[in-house]
Write a protein that holds these residues in place. Structure first.
Motif, mmCIF file in Angstrom:
data_model
loop_
_atom_site.group_PDB
_atom_site.id
_atom_site.type_symbol
_atom_site.label_atom_id
_atom_site.label_comp_id
_atom_site.label_asym_id
_atom_site.label_seq_id
_atom_site.Cartn_x
_atom_site.Cartn_y
_atom_site.Cartn_z
ATOM 1 N N ASP A 157 -4.862 -8.332 2.662
ATOM 2 C CA ASP A 157 -4.148 -8.878 1.407
ATOM 3 C C ASP A 157 -3.189 -9.743 1.876
ATOM 4 O O ASP A 157 -2.716 -10.703 1.193
ATOM 5 C CB ASP A 157 -3.321 -7.697 0.543
ATOM 6 C CG ASP A 157 -4.349 -6.830 -0.130
ATOM 7 O OD1 ASP A 157 -5.528 -7.172 -0.280
ATOM 8 O OD2 ASP A 157 -4.041 -5.790 -0.529
ATOM 9 N N ARG A 166 -6.184 -2.769 4.814
ATOM 10 C CA ARG A 166 -5.750 -3.719 3.261
ATOM 11 C C ARG A 166 -4.624 -4.450 3.419
ATOM 12 O O ARG A 166 -4.563 -5.568 2.913
ATOM 13 C CB ARG A 166 -5.574 -2.417 2.630
ATOM 14 C CG ARG A 166 -4.729 -2.758 1.174
ATOM 15 C CD ARG A 166 -4.257 -1.629 0.163
ATOM 16 N NE ARG A 166 -5.137 -1.004 -0.409
ATOM 17 C CZ ARG A 166 -5.201 0.005 -1.165
ATOM 18 N NH1 ARG A 166 -4.044 0.786 -1.024
ATOM 19 N NH2 ARG A 166 -6.244 0.413 -1.748
ATOM 20 N N THR A 177 0.879 -1.125 -0.062
ATOM 21 C CA THR A 177 -0.131 0.091 -0.036
ATOM 22 C C THR A 177 0.895 1.143 0.111
ATOM 23 O O THR A 177 1.964 1.188 0.483
ATOM 24 C CB THR A 177 -0.883 -0.002 1.189
ATOM 25 O OG1 THR A 177 -1.981 0.808 0.918
ATOM 26 C CG2 THR A 177 -0.229 0.443 2.424
#
Length: 259
Positions: free
Chosen positions: A48, A44, A26
């Protein structure tokens, strides 16, 4: 600058990432030790990591790694957090993953003018994951720029618009509503913040006909915030639309979260 798990990164570890190119990341903008949308960036990375490695990632450890990297840096810096496993390679991708946190920083550039973009047919592998396999995206960005455009906008084989090379795209319809493409796209942090911060938002399949009916278009990601799109192929949009201006102001007003 670069650190791995909070310490200076070694050449061997960087070679593992470069040669295997398996991981996720990210990118965030750190402003005097704070980040807009920090919780979403951490969510995130955690999600992920489960998808890519089947492993749990400690978000507090990520914060600590970022804090170490930006310690003493005043002003704005663009920070990329990449999660990868130095022990995995092409011959042994099934080894038990021990994900590491690589933090790199670079100066934050200014936002360029309105974008002129070219549509290309492309569908990213695992589109909801922000993974490091960027060859297809960069290949088409390069082709678009060589053709005289600023960037590339992806559409599926069915012609439906999805997302930009490294950004989400949104539109403003004749009634002033914000329209996001109904497609498999990366759920961008900036897009998610905007949907909570301002106005009426809808999701719809963006056909060529619908795109041509829109009065404005814009790109969003952490690095650029909200940037006007002047044209998609031969379709021209106004770049001074008040809704886009309001979105830009709403994003700037999202509170920063301390690292």
């Amino acid at each position: 600058m670069a650190t791995l798990n909070g310490s200076p990164v070694g050449l061997a570890d960087m070679q593992a990432l470069a040669l295997t190119n398996y991981g996720h990341f990210t990118t965030m903008v750190v402003e005097d030790g704070a980040v807009r949308g920090l919780a979403l960036h951490l969510d995130r990375l955690v999600g992920d990591c489960r998808t890519v490695f089947g492993a749990e990632l400690d978000p507090e450890w990520v914060r600590e790694c970022v804090r170490r990297e930006v310690s003493g840096c005043a002003g704005r810096r663009t920070v990329r957090v990449t999660v990868f496993c130095p022990g995995l390679d092409l011959t042994a991708p099934d080894l038990e993953a021990r994900p590491c946190v690589l933090v790199t920083t670079r100066p934050t550039g200014g936002v360029a003018g309105p974008l002129r973009v070219q549509r290309r047919t492309y569908h990213r592998d695992a589109p909801t994951v922000k993974h490091v396999a960027l060859y297809g995206q960069i290949r088409l960005r390069r082709a678009a720029r060589l053709a005289g455009f600023d960037d590339v906008l992806f559409a599926g084989a069915d012609g439906l618009v999805s997302e930009g090379c490294t950004w989400n795209i949104g539109f403003v319809d004749a009634a002033g509503s914000v329209v996001w493409p109904e497609a498999d796209v990366l759920p961008g942090v900036t897009m998610r913040l905007l949907r909570s911060a301002h106005g009426r938002h809808v999701t719809a399949p963006v056909t060529d006909g619908l795109l041509r009916s829109m009065r404005a278009a814009f790109a969003t990601n952490t690095a650029i915030g909200v940037q006007s799109v002047a044209a998609v192929d031969d379709v021209v949009f106004r770049t001074d639309d008040p809704v886009v201006t309001a979105l830009r102001e709403a994003y700037a007003g999202v509170p920063l979260e301390r690292l």
